[in-house]
Design an enzyme around this catalytic site. Structure first.
Site, PDB file in Angstrom:
ATOM      1  N   ASP A 197     -11.493   2.171   4.537  1.00  0.00           N
ATOM      2  CA  ASP A 197     -11.904   0.778   4.336  1.00  0.00           C
ATOM      3  C   ASP A 197     -13.422   0.630   4.340  1.00  0.00           C
ATOM      4  O   ASP A 197     -13.943  -0.473   4.130  1.00  0.00           O
ATOM      5  CB  ASP A 197     -11.330  -0.110   5.451  1.00  0.00           C
ATOM      6  CG  ASP A 197      -9.985  -0.701   5.067  1.00  0.00           C
ATOM      7  OD1 ASP A 197      -9.769  -0.944   3.866  1.00  0.00           O
ATOM      8  OD2 ASP A 197      -9.164  -0.932   5.966  1.00  0.00           O
ATOM      9  N   LYS A 221       0.836  -1.205   0.000  1.00  0.00           N
ATOM     10  CA  LYS A 221       0.000   0.000   0.000  1.00  0.00           C
ATOM     11  C   LYS A 221       0.874   1.259   0.000  1.00  0.00           C
ATOM     12  O   LYS A 221       0.625   2.203  -0.731  1.00  0.00           O
ATOM     13  CB  LYS A 221      -0.935  -0.017   1.221  1.00  0.00           C
ATOM     14  CG  LYS A 221      -2.028  -1.091   1.115  1.00  0.00           C
ATOM     15  CD  LYS A 221      -2.786  -1.313   2.418  1.00  0.00           C
ATOM     16  CE  LYS A 221      -3.758  -2.490   2.266  1.00  0.00           C
ATOM     17  NZ  LYS A 221      -4.495  -2.815   3.502  1.00  0.00           N
ATOM     18  N   GLN A 224      -5.115  -1.890   9.961  1.00  0.00           N
ATOM     19  CA  GLN A 224      -4.900  -3.162   9.282  1.00  0.00           C
ATOM     20  C   GLN A 224      -5.499  -4.298  10.114  1.00  0.00           C
ATOM     21  O   GLN A 224      -5.239  -4.404  11.314  1.00  0.00           O
ATOM     22  CB  GLN A 224      -3.395  -3.383   9.045  1.00  0.00           C
ATOM     23  CG  GLN A 224      -3.057  -4.568   8.177  1.00  0.00           C
ATOM     24  CD  GLN A 224      -3.500  -4.433   6.725  1.00  0.00           C
ATOM     25  OE1 GLN A 224      -3.629  -3.344   6.189  1.00  0.00           O
ATOM     26  NE2 GLN A 224      -3.765  -5.567   6.079  1.00  0.00           N
TER      27      GLN A 224
HETATM   28  N1  GUN Z   1      -6.459  -7.144   5.965  1.00  0.00           N
HETATM   29  C1  GUN Z   1      -6.499  -7.794   4.787  1.00  0.00           C
HETATM   30  N2  GUN Z   1      -6.989  -6.990   3.830  1.00  0.00           N
HETATM   31  C2  GUN Z   1      -7.262  -5.814   4.417  1.00  0.00           C
HETATM   32  C3  GUN Z   1      -7.800  -4.576   3.937  1.00  0.00           C
HETATM   33  O1  GUN Z   1      -8.151  -4.391   2.766  1.00  0.00           O
HETATM   34  N3  GUN Z   1      -7.928  -3.590   4.879  1.00  0.00           N
HETATM   35  C4  GUN Z   1      -7.580  -3.771   6.166  1.00  0.00           C
HETATM   36  N4  GUN Z   1      -7.766  -2.753   7.018  1.00  0.00           N
HETATM   37  N5  GUN Z   1      -7.094  -4.892   6.633  1.00  0.00           N
HETATM   38  C5  GUN Z   1      -6.927  -5.905   5.757  1.00  0.00           C
END
Ligand code: GUN
Length: 306
Positions: free
Chosen positions: A120, A53, A97
Site C-alpha cells: 500500500d 482483492k 486493511q
Molecule cells: N481501505 C480502503 N481502501 C484501502 C486500500 O486501498 N488499502 C488498505 N490497506 N485499506 C483500504
C-alpha cells in the site's frame, strides 16, 4: 454535458499485463507473487474489498491469503504476525486493511510491515521516498488516478489540482504525486473555509472526503476534470430517486442489497464538468489493478528481476 471517465478498461489492460508477467515468471522461476492481507475486526466494507482483492489475485495467478483477527487482538500479537509475514519467502506483499478498529495506533502497526513488502506504500520509508520523488512502492488509489489521467492525456503539469480529503491512503500521497508531476496542489478538508470557492478554482478536482454526494455543482469550475474516490452506501430510497430518478440499476441495488454505492461527487456534476469518474466503475477498479501491479513489483524487486 461532460463525459464519464471510466476506469474499467484501463484496469483490465493493467491486469492483463500483470497476468502475462506472472505466467512468464512462473515458467522461468517456478514462483508466483504472494499477497497477504490482514483484516482486524468485522468491518463489512473491508470484507467486501478484501474479497475483491482475493478474487483478482486468483484470476491473475497471484497467491493470496487473508488473515482475520478479532477486533480486540493485542497490538503486540498483531505486530508479531506481521513479523512472521515479513520473514516468509513466499509472501511478497503485505497489506493491513484500513481502517483498523479505533483502539489501534494504525501508524505503529503499519510501521511494522517491511518496507519492501508494503504494497500500500504507506510505511514511513515509502512515503518518505514518495516525498523525495524517488522510486518505491506507492499507494494504489493515487497511482491509479495518475495512470487514469495520463491514459486520457489529461495534463497535470501547470494545472491547479484541488484534493478534498487528507487521508494517508489517498489525499496526502496524491498531493505528493501531483506535485511530482508538476501540478499545483491544494489539499482541502473538513476545516477548510469557503470550500466551494477554493474547489471551484480546480482544473482537476478530486473528491476523497468520504461523504456521499457532498461535492455538488457549485464546487466545480465549468469544464473541470472531476475524480471521485468516494465509496459510500446510500440506503434511503427517496434520496436514491432524487439523485438518480428511476434508474433501474440503482433501484435493483436497493431491492437486492439494501444500498447503492455512491461517490463523494453528486451525479449532477456531470453537467458541469468535462470529465467525471463514475462510482462504481471509476477509480475503484484501478485501485485493485494497481495493487496487483504493486504485488508483482514487490516480487520482482525482492528477486532483483528487471
Ligand atoms: N481501505 C480502503 N481502501 C484501502 C486500500 O486501498 N488499502 C488498505 N490497506 N485499506 C483500504
Amino acid at each position: 454535458m461532460g463525459s464519464w471517465l471510466e476506469g474499467k478498461t484501463l484496469a483490465k489492460k493493467i491486469k492483463e499485463k500483470v497476468k502475462n508477467d506472472v505466467a512468464l515468471y512462473l515458467k522461468q522461476k517456478k514462483e508466483v507473487p504472494g499477497l497477504a492481507a490482514i483484516l482486524v475486526g468485522e468491518n463489512r466494507a473491508s470484507k467486501i474489498y478484501l474479497r475483491t482483492k482475493e478474487r483478482n489475485c486468483e484470476r491473475l495467478g497471484i497467491h493470496s491469503e487473508i488473515l482475520c483477527f478479532p477486533k480486540d487482538i493485542e497490538a503486540s500479537l498483531l505486530k508479531a504476525k506481521i513479523e512472521e509475514l515479513n520473514s516468509r519467502e513466499d509472501v511478497d506483499s503485505i497489506l493491513v486493511q484500513l481502517p483498523l478498529p479505533s483502539l489501534f495506533n494504525a501508524p505503529e502497526i503499519i510501521a511494522s510491515i517491511h518496507p519492501e513488502k508494503d504494497v500500500d506504500g504507506v510505511h514511513p520509508f515509502n512515503l518518505g521516498n514518495l516525498m523525495m520523488n524517488q522510486e518505491g512502492l506507492k499507494p494504489c488509489t493515487p497511482l491509479g488516478i495518475i495512470e487514469l489521467l495520463k491514459s486520457r492525456e489529461i495534463p497535470i503539469a501547470g494545472k491547479r489540482v484541488v484534493i478534498i480529503g487528507r487521508s494517508r491512503l489517498v489525499g496526502k500521497p496524491l498531493a505528493a504525486m501531483v506535485t511530482n508531476e508538476n501540478g499545483t496542489v491544494t489539499i482541502c478538508h473538513s476545516k477548510t473555509e469557503n470550500l466551494p470557492q477554493v474547489s471551484s478554482e480546480a482544473d482537476i478536482l478530486v473528491g476523497a472526503i468520504g461523504r456521499g454526494a457532498f461535492i455538488t455543482p457549485e464546487f466545480v469550475k465549468p469544464g473541470a476534470v472531476v475524480v471521485d474516490v468516494g465509496m459510500n452506501n446510500l440506503t434511503d430510497k427517496s434520496k436514491v430517486e432524487q439523485m438518480f430518478g428511476q434508474d433501474e440499476k440503482r433501484l435493483k441495488d436497493l431491492r437486492e442489497k439494501g444500498y447503492t454505492l455512491i461517490g463523494d461527487v453528486h451525479p449532477q456534476v456531470i453537467d458541469k464538468a468535462e470529465f467525471l469518474t463514475p462510482v462504481p466503475g471509476g477509480v475503484g477498479p484501478l485501485t485493485v489493478a494497481m495493487l496487483m501491479k504493486n504485488t508483482l513489483e514487490a516480487f520482482k524487486q525482492r528477486r532483483n528481476l528487471a
